[in-house]
Design an enzyme around this catalytic site. Structure first.
Site, PDB file in Angstrom:
ATOM      1  N   ARG A 153       0.764  -1.072  -0.052  1.00  7.36           N
ATOM      2  CA  ARG A 153      -0.084  -0.111   0.055  1.00  7.36           C
ATOM      3  C   ARG A 153       0.929   1.234   0.079  1.00  7.36           C
ATOM      4  O   ARG A 153       0.258   2.407   0.275  1.00  7.36           O
ATOM      5  CB  ARG A 153      -1.080   0.290   1.059  1.00  7.36           C
ATOM      6  CG  ARG A 153      -1.868  -1.073   1.050  1.00  7.36           C
ATOM      7  CD  ARG A 153      -3.121  -0.973   1.698  1.00  7.36           C
ATOM      8  NE  ARG A 153      -2.940  -0.681   3.464  1.00  7.36           N
ATOM      9  CZ  ARG A 153      -4.044  -0.347   4.052  1.00  7.36           C
ATOM     10  NH1 ARG A 153      -5.220  -0.565   3.653  1.00  7.36           N
ATOM     11  NH2 ARG A 153      -3.756   0.244   5.317  1.00  7.36           N
ATOM     12  N   ASP A 154       2.091   1.229  -0.111  1.00 10.76           N
ATOM     13  CA  ASP A 154       3.041   2.428  -0.363  1.00 10.76           C
ATOM     14  C   ASP A 154       4.178   1.940  -1.319  1.00 10.76           C
ATOM     15  O   ASP A 154       5.187   2.632  -1.177  1.00 10.76           O
ATOM     16  CB  ASP A 154       3.306   2.942   0.838  1.00 10.76           C
ATOM     17  CG  ASP A 154       4.052   4.493   0.926  1.00 10.76           C
ATOM     18  OD1 ASP A 154       3.587   5.151  -0.015  1.00 10.76           O
ATOM     19  OD2 ASP A 154       4.641   4.710   1.914  1.00 10.76           O
ATOM     20  N   VAL A 155       3.853   1.399  -2.435  1.00  8.85           N
ATOM     21  CA  VAL A 155       4.775   1.253  -3.466  1.00  8.85           C
ATOM     22  C   VAL A 155       5.316   2.543  -3.975  1.00  8.85           C
ATOM     23  O   VAL A 155       4.379   3.252  -4.972  1.00  8.85           O
ATOM     24  CB  VAL A 155       4.326   0.360  -4.380  1.00  8.85           C
ATOM     25  CG1 VAL A 155       5.549  -0.188  -5.470  1.00  8.85           C
ATOM     26  CG2 VAL A 155       4.159  -1.046  -3.707  1.00  8.85           C
ATOM     27  N   ASN A 181      10.863   3.745  -1.928  1.00  5.33           N
ATOM     28  CA  ASN A 181      10.610   2.377  -1.273  1.00  5.33           C
ATOM     29  C   ASN A 181      11.399   1.296  -1.827  1.00  5.33           C
ATOM     30  O   ASN A 181      11.044   0.144  -1.489  1.00  5.33           O
ATOM     31  CB  ASN A 181       9.427   2.233  -0.775  1.00  5.33           C
ATOM     32  CG  ASN A 181       8.732   3.135   0.414  1.00  5.33           C
ATOM     33  OD1 ASN A 181       9.494   3.837   1.067  1.00  5.33           O
ATOM     34  ND2 ASN A 181       7.503   3.114   0.462  1.00  5.33           N
TER      35      ASN A 181
END
Length: 181
Positions: free
Chosen positions: A28-30, A34
């Site tokens: 949920r935070d690609v 990251n």
């Protein structure tokens, strides 16, 4: 970035996301920040004569702060926070607040595990191939709040920038595939 390098990196990212899905986890935070790249070789880069990578970097996916972890969220649907989840420029539309005047956000309950991560992969692939965000027209807005609202609206509409000079340089089959997905 040259296409062979993008293909190599996206393949590794997809394998990492497949590994997570097999364990019931959605990142949920690609986003590029990251994605950690490393190599044991001093010989990174593309061999232009051979048309391939010399020593491709390895990719690691990091920062699971927004992840939907099964043991933490057992029985809790992976709904978006009121202010959104993840990083606005890479987050799937259902992970952010609805644009003004469009009604409530689509429920996440029917979306397959990892669907929002796949949206982010598409945004990253676009960014790596073209050198700018698919929603970069939002940068024309006068302030941060207006930019954020524009990104949310463009993502909700599925509208990407196909007017840039770089877009027109993509092979036609890539542009057709990108605009139809």
């Amino acid at each position: 970035m040259l296409e062979p390098c993008v293909v190599h990196l996206i393949r590794q990212l997809l394998l990492a996301l497949q590994h997570l899905c097999e364990r019931g986890v959605e990142h949920r935070d690609v986003k590029p920040e990251n994605l950690l790249l490393y190599s044991n070789s001093q010989d990174l880069g593309i061999d232009l004569n051979a048309g391939r990578m010399r020593a491709p970097p390895h990719l690691k996916l990091a920062d699971f702060g927004w992840a939907n972890l099964p043991e933490v969220a057992e029985g809790i649907p992976p709904e978006a926070a009121v202010s959104g989840v993840g990083s606005l420029w890479y987050a799937a539309p259902e992970m952010n607040p609805s644009p003004e005047g469009t009604g409530p956000a689509a429920p996440r309950g029917d979306a397959p595990l990892g669907a929002c991560d796949m949206w982010s992969v598409g945004v990253i692939a676009y960014l790596l191939l073209l050198g700018h965000s698919p929603f970069n027209t939002a940068l024309r807005e006068p302030d941060q709040e207006a930019q954020d609202a524009k990104v949310i609206r463009l993502a909700a509409e599925g509208t990407i920038n196909t007017e840039s000079r770089v877009w027109s340089c993509l092979p036609e089959e890539d542009r057709e595939t990108s605009s139809s997905s």
